[in-house]
Motif scaffolding. Sequence first.
Motif, PDB file in Angstrom:
ATOM      1  N   MET A   1      -3.391   0.664 -34.055  1.00 44.57           N
ATOM      2  CA  MET A   1      -3.364   1.072 -32.674  1.00 44.57           C
ATOM      3  C   MET A   1      -4.767   1.483 -32.228  1.00 44.57           C
ATOM      4  SD  MET A   1      -0.844   3.770 -30.834  1.00 44.57           S
ATOM      5  CE  MET A   1      -1.597   5.364 -30.951  1.00 44.57           C
ATOM      6  N   ALA A   2      -5.085   1.141 -30.998  1.00 43.86           N
ATOM      7  CA  ALA A   2      -6.408   1.454 -30.459  1.00 43.86           C
ATOM      8  C   ALA A   2      -6.559   2.963 -30.266  1.00 43.86           C
ATOM      9  CB  ALA A   2      -6.608   0.746 -29.137  1.00 43.86           C
ATOM     10  N   ASP A   3      -7.795   3.427 -30.368  1.00 44.44           N
ATOM     11  CA  ASP A   3      -7.993   4.855 -30.116  1.00 44.44           C
ATOM     12  C   ASP A   3      -7.928   5.121 -28.611  1.00 44.44           C
ATOM     13  OD1 ASP A   3     -10.426   4.051 -29.086  1.00 44.44           O
ATOM     14  OD2 ASP A   3     -11.649   5.233 -30.463  1.00 44.44           O
ATOM     15  N   ILE A   4      -7.958   6.367 -28.241  1.00 43.91           N
ATOM     16  CA  ILE A   4      -7.758   6.773 -26.846  1.00 43.91           C
ATOM     17  C   ILE A   4      -8.821   6.184 -25.917  1.00 43.91           C
ATOM     18  CG2 ILE A   4      -9.015   8.953 -27.050  1.00 43.91           C
ATOM     19  CD1 ILE A   4      -5.741   8.555 -25.135  1.00 43.91           C
ATOM     20  N   LEU A   5     -10.041   6.053 -26.385  1.00 43.37           N
ATOM     21  CA  LEU A   5     -11.092   5.455 -25.551  1.00 43.37           C
ATOM     22  C   LEU A   5     -10.771   3.997 -25.240  1.00 43.37           C
ATOM     23  CD1 LEU A   5     -13.754   5.644 -24.082  1.00 43.37           C
ATOM     24  CD2 LEU A   5     -14.908   5.149 -26.255  1.00 43.37           C
ATOM     25  N   ASP A   6     -10.329   3.254 -26.255  1.00 47.12           N
ATOM     26  CA  ASP A   6      -9.946   1.856 -26.031  1.00 47.12           C
ATOM     27  C   ASP A   6      -8.779   1.759 -25.051  1.00 47.12           C
ATOM     28  OD1 ASP A   6     -11.908   0.916 -27.766  1.00 47.12           O
ATOM     29  OD2 ASP A   6     -10.544   0.909 -29.492  1.00 47.12           O
ATOM     30  N   GLN A   7      -7.844   2.667 -25.158  1.00 46.73           N
ATOM     31  CA  GLN A   7      -6.703   2.677 -24.245  1.00 46.73           C
ATOM     32  C   GLN A   7      -7.156   2.963 -22.813  1.00 46.73           C
ATOM     33  OE1 GLN A   7      -3.650   5.324 -25.669  1.00 46.73           O
ATOM     34  NE2 GLN A   7      -3.749   4.460 -27.726  1.00 46.73           N
ATOM     35  N   ALA A   8      -8.071   3.906 -22.671  1.00 50.94           N
ATOM     36  CA  ALA A   8      -8.579   4.255 -21.337  1.00 50.94           C
ATOM     37  C   ALA A   8      -9.339   3.090 -20.718  1.00 50.94           C
ATOM     38  CB  ALA A   8      -9.473   5.490 -21.431  1.00 50.94           C
ATOM     39  N   VAL A   9     -10.174   2.433 -21.507  1.00 52.85           N
ATOM     40  CA  VAL A   9     -10.931   1.284 -21.001  1.00 52.85           C
ATOM     41  C   VAL A   9      -9.978   0.163 -20.608  1.00 52.85           C
ATOM     42  CG1 VAL A   9     -12.584  -0.520 -21.635  1.00 52.85           C
ATOM     43  CG2 VAL A   9     -13.053   1.871 -22.212  1.00 52.85           C
ATOM     44  N   ALA A  10      -8.972  -0.074 -21.406  1.00 49.05           N
ATOM     45  CA  ALA A  10      -7.983  -1.107 -21.076  1.00 49.05           C
ATOM     46  C   ALA A  10      -7.265  -0.773 -19.773  1.00 49.05           C
ATOM     47  CB  ALA A  10      -6.988  -1.271 -22.221  1.00 49.05           C
ATOM     48  N   ALA A  11      -6.921   0.491 -19.593  1.00 51.94           N
ATOM     49  CA  ALA A  11      -6.258   0.910 -18.352  1.00 51.94           C
ATOM     50  C   ALA A  11      -7.184   0.718 -17.157  1.00 51.94           C
ATOM     51  CB  ALA A  11      -5.820   2.368 -18.461  1.00 51.94           C
ATOM     52  N   LEU A  12      -8.454   1.051 -17.317  1.00 47.35           N
ATOM     53  CA  LEU A  12      -9.418   0.846 -16.238  1.00 47.35           C
ATOM     54  C   LEU A  12      -9.548  -0.627 -15.882  1.00 47.35           C
ATOM     55  CD1 LEU A  12     -12.249   3.314 -17.274  1.00 47.35           C
ATOM     56  CD2 LEU A  12     -10.868   3.429 -15.201  1.00 47.35           C
ATOM     57  N   ARG A  13      -9.543  -1.487 -16.868  1.00 52.41           N
ATOM     58  CA  ARG A  13      -9.693  -2.922 -16.611  1.00 52.41           C
ATOM     59  C   ARG A  13      -8.504  -3.499 -15.857  1.00 52.41           C
ATOM     60  NH1 ARG A  13     -12.533  -3.810 -22.253  1.00 52.41           N
ATOM     61  NH2 ARG A  13     -14.672  -3.701 -21.507  1.00 52.41           N
ATOM     62  N   ARG A  14      -7.357  -2.866 -15.945  1.00 52.26           N
ATOM     63  CA  ARG A  14      -6.172  -3.350 -15.220  1.00 52.26           C
ATOM     64  C   ARG A  14      -6.163  -2.906 -13.756  1.00 52.26           C
ATOM     65  NH1 ARG A  14      -3.744  -1.631 -20.135  1.00 52.26           N
ATOM     66  NH2 ARG A  14      -3.009   0.281 -19.116  1.00 52.26           N
ATOM     67  N   MET A  15      -7.031  -1.988 -13.419  1.00 49.35           N
ATOM     68  CA  MET A  15      -7.062  -1.445 -12.068  1.00 49.35           C
ATOM     69  C   MET A  15      -7.797  -2.394 -11.113  1.00 49.35           C
ATOM     70  SD  MET A  15      -8.073   2.445 -13.074  1.00 49.35           S
ATOM     71  CE  MET A  15      -7.630   3.261 -11.565  1.00 49.35           C
ATOM     72  N   PRO A  16      -7.496  -2.305  -9.815  1.00 51.12           N
ATOM     73  CA  PRO A  16      -8.256  -3.079  -8.828  1.00 51.12           C
ATOM     74  C   PRO A  16      -9.738  -2.678  -8.875  1.00 51.12           C
ATOM     75  CG  PRO A  16      -6.275  -2.154  -7.843  1.00 51.12           C
ATOM     76  CD  PRO A  16      -6.402  -1.552  -9.211  1.00 51.12           C
ATOM     77  N   ALA A  17     -10.596  -3.584  -8.479  1.00 51.47           N
ATOM     78  CA  ALA A  17     -12.047  -3.371  -8.582  1.00 51.47           C
ATOM     79  C   ALA A  17     -12.506  -2.071  -7.918  1.00 51.47           C
ATOM     80  CB  ALA A  17     -12.799  -4.560  -8.008  1.00 51.47           C
ATOM     81  N   ALA A  18     -12.023  -1.781  -6.727  1.00 50.09           N
ATOM     82  CA  ALA A  18     -12.458  -0.564  -6.029  1.00 50.09           C
ATOM     83  C   ALA A  18     -12.053   0.689  -6.800  1.00 50.09           C
ATOM     84  CB  ALA A  18     -11.872  -0.528  -4.620  1.00 50.09           C
ATOM     85  N   ASP A  19     -10.869   0.663  -7.383  1.00 49.79           N
ATOM     86  CA  ASP A  19     -10.415   1.801  -8.180  1.00 49.79           C
ATOM     87  C   ASP A  19     -11.255   1.953  -9.436  1.00 49.79           C
ATOM     88  OD1 ASP A  19      -8.461   2.157  -6.270  1.00 49.79           O
ATOM     89  OD2 ASP A  19      -6.870   1.264  -7.468  1.00 49.79           O
ATOM     90  N   ARG A  20     -11.581   0.822 -10.069  1.00 51.74           N
ATOM     91  CA  ARG A  20     -12.433   0.873 -11.271  1.00 51.74           C
ATOM     92  C   ARG A  20     -13.774   1.506 -10.940  1.00 51.74           C
ATOM     93  NH1 ARG A  20     -10.784  -4.536 -12.175  1.00 51.74           N
ATOM     94  NH2 ARG A  20     -12.825  -5.227 -11.472  1.00 51.74           N
ATOM     95  N   GLU A  21     -14.351   1.140  -9.795  1.00 53.33           N
ATOM     96  CA  GLU A  21     -15.638   1.706  -9.396  1.00 53.33           C
ATOM     97  C   GLU A  21     -15.545   3.224  -9.255  1.00 53.33           C
ATOM     98  OE1 GLU A  21     -18.923   0.716  -8.597  1.00 53.33           O
ATOM     99  OE2 GLU A  21     -18.261  -1.010  -9.774  1.00 53.33           O
ATOM    100  N   SER A  22     -14.512   3.691  -8.585  1.00 50.82           N
ATOM    101  CA  SER A  22     -14.341   5.130  -8.384  1.00 50.82           C
ATOM    102  C   SER A  22     -14.177   5.863  -9.705  1.00 50.82           C
ATOM    103  CB  SER A  22     -13.123   5.403  -7.490  1.00 50.82           C
ATOM    104  OG  SER A  22     -13.317   4.860  -6.213  1.00 50.82           O
ATOM    105  N   MET A  23     -13.354   5.312 -10.575  1.00 53.18           N
ATOM    106  CA  MET A  23     -13.120   5.954 -11.866  1.00 53.18           C
ATOM    107  C   MET A  23     -14.381   5.927 -12.727  1.00 53.18           C
ATOM    108  SD  MET A  23     -10.168   7.239 -11.769  1.00 53.18           S
ATOM    109  CE  MET A  23      -9.848   7.630 -13.477  1.00 53.18           C
ATOM    110  N   ALA A  24     -15.078   4.805 -12.716  1.00 52.31           N
ATOM    111  CA  ALA A  24     -16.314   4.706 -13.501  1.00 52.31           C
ATOM    112  C   ALA A  24     -17.328   5.739 -13.018  1.00 52.31           C
ATOM    113  CB  ALA A  24     -16.880   3.293 -13.417  1.00 52.31           C
TER     114      ALA A  24
END
Length: 77
Positions: A1-24
């Motif tokens: 299983m991926a660690d929490i950072l990998d899970q967070a990055v995967a979740a960010l990648r599923r988000m719409p581009a504008a949301d990814r920008e805000s979260m980043a």
Amino acid sequence: MADILDQAVAALRRMPAADRESMAQAILTVTQGSPTLDIEPDHLPFVLEGLAQLDRGEFIEGDPEGLIAAAFRRHLR
């Protein structure tokens, strides 16, 4: 299983581009030790109640990624 950072990055990648920008941007703000955003005095009771709910283990049902992104978008303008 991926660690929490990998899970967070995967979740960010599923988000719409504008949301990814805000979260980043929010992540960079936190990791670079930048000052936190001021909370409007009228909003403080609601923020404190939300933190108390987290302390009690009460979490939001539904789409947490979308809800968090919306909150950051609103405050990072």
